[in-house]
Design a protein around this motif. Sequence first.
Motif, PDB file in Angstrom:
ATOM      1  N   ASN A   8     -10.749  17.761  -5.119  1.00 32.16           N
ATOM      2  CA  ASN A   8      -9.567  17.355  -4.419  1.00 32.16           C
ATOM      3  C   ASN A   8      -8.453  16.336  -5.254  1.00 32.16           C
ATOM      4  O   ASN A   8      -8.883  15.380  -5.697  1.00 32.16           O
ATOM      5  CB  ASN A   8     -10.284  16.497  -2.984  1.00 32.16           C
TER       6      ASN A   8
ATOM      7  N   SER B  93      -5.412   1.497   1.309  1.00 33.99           N
ATOM      8  CA  SER B  93      -6.105   0.243   1.438  1.00 33.99           C
ATOM      9  C   SER B  93      -6.665  -0.034  -0.123  1.00 33.99           C
ATOM     10  O   SER B  93      -6.909  -1.336  -0.248  1.00 33.99           O
ATOM     11  CB  SER B  93      -7.407   0.616   2.515  1.00 33.99           C
TER      12      SER B  93
ATOM     13  N   SER C 234      -8.150  16.031   8.740  1.00 30.64           N
ATOM     14  CA  SER C 234      -8.751  15.227   7.820  1.00 30.64           C
ATOM     15  C   SER C 234      -8.700  13.855   8.303  1.00 30.64           C
ATOM     16  O   SER C 234      -9.184  13.760   9.381  1.00 30.64           O
ATOM     17  CB  SER C 234      -8.183  15.406   6.590  1.00 30.64           C
ATOM     18  N   ALA C 235      -8.272  12.771   7.672  1.00 28.29           N
ATOM     19  CA  ALA C 235      -8.088  11.419   8.148  1.00 28.29           C
ATOM     20  C   ALA C 235      -7.412  11.536   9.420  1.00 28.29           C
ATOM     21  O   ALA C 235      -6.496  12.292   9.466  1.00 28.29           O
ATOM     22  CB  ALA C 235      -7.458  10.492   7.135  1.00 28.29           C
TER      23      ALA C 235
ATOM     24  N   PHE D 107     -14.013  16.137   8.125  1.00 29.79           N
ATOM     25  CA  PHE D 107     -15.051  15.070   7.611  1.00 29.79           C
ATOM     26  C   PHE D 107     -15.828  14.694   8.732  1.00 29.79           C
ATOM     27  O   PHE D 107     -15.539  14.285   9.634  1.00 29.79           O
ATOM     28  CB  PHE D 107     -14.160  13.977   7.106  1.00 29.79           C
TER      29      PHE D 107
ATOM     30  N   LEU E 191     -17.939  12.317   3.365  1.00 32.78           N
ATOM     31  CA  LEU E 191     -17.142  11.615   2.270  1.00 32.78           C
ATOM     32  C   LEU E 191     -18.051  10.516   1.600  1.00 32.78           C
ATOM     33  O   LEU E 191     -18.698   9.649   2.527  1.00 32.78           O
ATOM     34  CB  LEU E 191     -15.936  11.056   2.537  1.00 32.78           C
TER      35      LEU E 191
ATOM     36  N   PRO F  63      -6.381  19.751   3.050  1.00 29.96           N
ATOM     37  CA  PRO F  63      -6.772  18.661   3.962  1.00 29.96           C
ATOM     38  C   PRO F  63      -5.530  18.346   4.549  1.00 29.96           C
ATOM     39  O   PRO F  63      -4.500  17.835   3.696  1.00 29.96           O
ATOM     40  CB  PRO F  63      -7.373  17.616   3.200  1.00 29.96           C
TER      41      PRO F  63
ATOM     42  N   THR G 134     -12.785   4.292   3.097  1.00 37.70           N
ATOM     43  CA  THR G 134     -12.674   2.970   3.484  1.00 37.70           C
ATOM     44  C   THR G 134     -12.422   2.753   4.891  1.00 37.70           C
ATOM     45  O   THR G 134     -12.696   1.939   5.597  1.00 37.70           O
ATOM     46  CB  THR G 134     -11.892   2.021   2.915  1.00 37.70           C
TER      47      THR G 134
ATOM     48  N   THR H  91     -13.075  13.366  -5.868  1.00 41.08           N
ATOM     49  CA  THR H  91     -11.911  13.307  -5.900  1.00 41.08           C
ATOM     50  C   THR H  91     -11.504  11.910  -6.687  1.00 41.08           C
ATOM     51  O   THR H  91     -12.085  10.853  -6.155  1.00 41.08           O
ATOM     52  CB  THR H  91     -10.906  13.179  -4.658  1.00 41.08           C
TER      53      THR H  91
ATOM     54  N   ASN I  62      -4.648  15.529  -3.962  1.00 38.38           N
ATOM     55  CA  ASN I  62      -3.627  15.981  -2.914  1.00 38.38           C
ATOM     56  C   ASN I  62      -2.184  15.676  -3.647  1.00 38.38           C
ATOM     57  O   ASN I  62      -2.054  15.006  -4.507  1.00 38.38           O
ATOM     58  CB  ASN I  62      -3.727  15.080  -1.805  1.00 38.38           C
TER      59      ASN I  62
ATOM     60  N   LEU J 133     -14.793   7.301   6.253  1.00 42.59           N
ATOM     61  CA  LEU J 133     -14.099   8.380   5.342  1.00 42.59           C
ATOM     62  C   LEU J 133     -14.372   7.656   4.017  1.00 42.59           C
ATOM     63  O   LEU J 133     -15.469   7.615   3.787  1.00 42.59           O
ATOM     64  CB  LEU J 133     -12.537   8.260   5.655  1.00 42.59           C
TER      65      LEU J 133
ATOM     66  N   ASN K 123      -4.180  15.156   6.352  1.00 40.44           N
ATOM     67  CA  ASN K 123      -4.338  13.736   6.823  1.00 40.44           C
ATOM     68  C   ASN K 123      -3.403  13.333   7.591  1.00 40.44           C
ATOM     69  O   ASN K 123      -2.190  13.395   7.297  1.00 40.44           O
ATOM     70  CB  ASN K 123      -4.454  13.001   5.428  1.00 40.44           C
TER      71      ASN K 123
HETATM   72  C1  DTB Z   1      -8.423  13.882   1.660  1.00 38.64           C
HETATM   73  O1  DTB Z   1      -7.494  14.753   1.796  1.00 38.64           O
HETATM   74  N1  DTB Z   1      -8.816  12.757   2.704  1.00 38.64           N
HETATM   75  C2  DTB Z   1      -9.847  12.084   2.214  1.00 38.64           C
HETATM   76  C3  DTB Z   1     -10.312  12.900   0.951  1.00 38.64           C
HETATM   77  N2  DTB Z   1      -9.207  13.745   0.681  1.00 38.64           N
HETATM   78  C4  DTB Z   1     -10.624  12.146  -0.229  1.00 38.64           C
HETATM   79  C5  DTB Z   1      -9.633  10.799   2.256  1.00 38.64           C
HETATM   80  C6  DTB Z   1      -9.237  10.102   3.333  1.00 38.64           C
HETATM   81  C7  DTB Z   1      -8.950   8.643   3.210  1.00 38.64           C
HETATM   82  C8  DTB Z   1      -8.588   8.114   4.344  1.00 38.64           C
HETATM   83  C9  DTB Z   1      -8.362   6.634   4.261  1.00 38.64           C
HETATM   84  C10 DTB Z   1      -9.791   5.824   3.663  1.00 38.64           C
HETATM   85  O2  DTB Z   1     -10.932   6.097   4.193  1.00 38.64           O
HETATM   86  O3  DTB Z   1      -9.388   4.913   2.927  1.00 38.64           O
END
Ligand code: DTB
Length: 371
Positions: free
Chosen positions: A178, A88, A289-290, A312, A72, A247, A319, A157, A180, A317, A249
């Motif tokens: 992507n 965030s 995923s996250a 991932f 990512l 995904p 942030t 996304t 969601n 990721l 998360n």
């Molecule tokens: C998804 O389902 N998860 C990813 C992606 N698609 C874009 C994003 C996760 C973000 C987690 C929090 C962050 O990094 O800010």
Amino acid sequence: MQLGFMSDLSSTAADLSTVQSQAQSLNSILRHNWNLKEVNALFAMPFSDLMFKAQTIHRENFNPNEVQVSTLLSIKTGACPEDCKYCSQSARNKTDLEKESLLAVEKVLEAAQRAKEMGSTRFCMGAAWRNPKERDMPYVLDMVKSVKALGMETCMTLGMLSEDQADQLNGAGLDYYNHNLDTSPEHYNQIITTRTFQDRLDTLTNVRSAGMKVCSGGIVGLGEKAVDRASLLIQLANLSPQPESVPINMLVKVEGTPLANIDDLESFDFIRCIAVARIMMPHSHVRLSAGRTAMNEQMQAMCFLAGANSIFYGCKLLTAENPETNQDIALFEKLGINTETVVGDTERSDNIVKTAIADQQHSDLFYNASV
Ligand code: DTB
Ligand code: SAM
Ligand code: SF4
């Protein structure tokens, strides 16, 4: 007599193999008419039975020792006008995040090249937008073309897409989009009020009609009930065709968001969610995923056993933190997992990336992107 006995045996064996292959195709049958009663029943199965069912279906459709890896990159960070309570990047949440304008194509390409060298096969670019503005489109289209030229699969996304924007992205060669659903329609208004659940379905329709592959899943641990997790998976599985990539998360709790102090989801409930997603969407890649930094190796291994076959990869990721790549490599080695490969023309890609970087040498690193 003996011959007759042998021929009885061989016809029994043939019958058995027919029955087995019928059972197999019944297990893996693609359905778009899942209902709450049967999905609740899947969630309520004894854990070992659920894992066995999910693993059986997984093996019928995939190499169980292969995992797809995507990396990512946040191409535009923070100051998002949406009010997603977990995020965030929402301007409404008082988080410590440093906002950044849209990255220059050159920077994106460098990150994609690094991801490729690390062994990642798909590069996913995310922007903290409600939707891309028309003036952003030439930049994002350029990013798609350049990353694609590296021989990587591309994913973006960027928020909601109009039909025309989806067509433009498809025309540039974007492989996956992507978007969601995030949570069940019933829990949705507790989490986001600035766009509707139907808006999300409409974007998925535009993505699919344009000809791109759909990546859509959700977040668990948002304070939803078990029935909401079943309801989210029903929404995803009843899409026809089902998303190619799903995904799942685990909420990453971010200080300054309304969900920062919510109770943790029980680990087994998360694993169950992966297993039920695998059963309901047998041909899709289910992405763990996250949230992996909060999971130990044993839990991640359970998720792979439950049918997760994508992650991932890379220490960030969008942030939030992700496990370090050397930790993932070590885990894959311990589990005997290989990564899926995508065949590309490396020499051609190398030339294209050199030319693209040279072309961009005099451009600004950032431009003043839309929020
Ligand atoms: C998804 O389902 N998860 C990813 C992606 N698609 C874009 C994003 C996760 C973000 C987690 C929090 C962050 O990094 O800010
Ligand atoms: N702004 C675009 C949008 O929301 O469609 C794209 C980027 S957004 C960050 C992509 C997805 O990341 C969200 O839909 C959500 O599912 C997931 N996500 C964001 N923050 C998260 C968090 N703190 N924990 C888990 N998942 C998160
Ligand atoms: Fe975060 Fe995307 Fe929601 Fe914006 S739209 S607040 S970036 S999840």
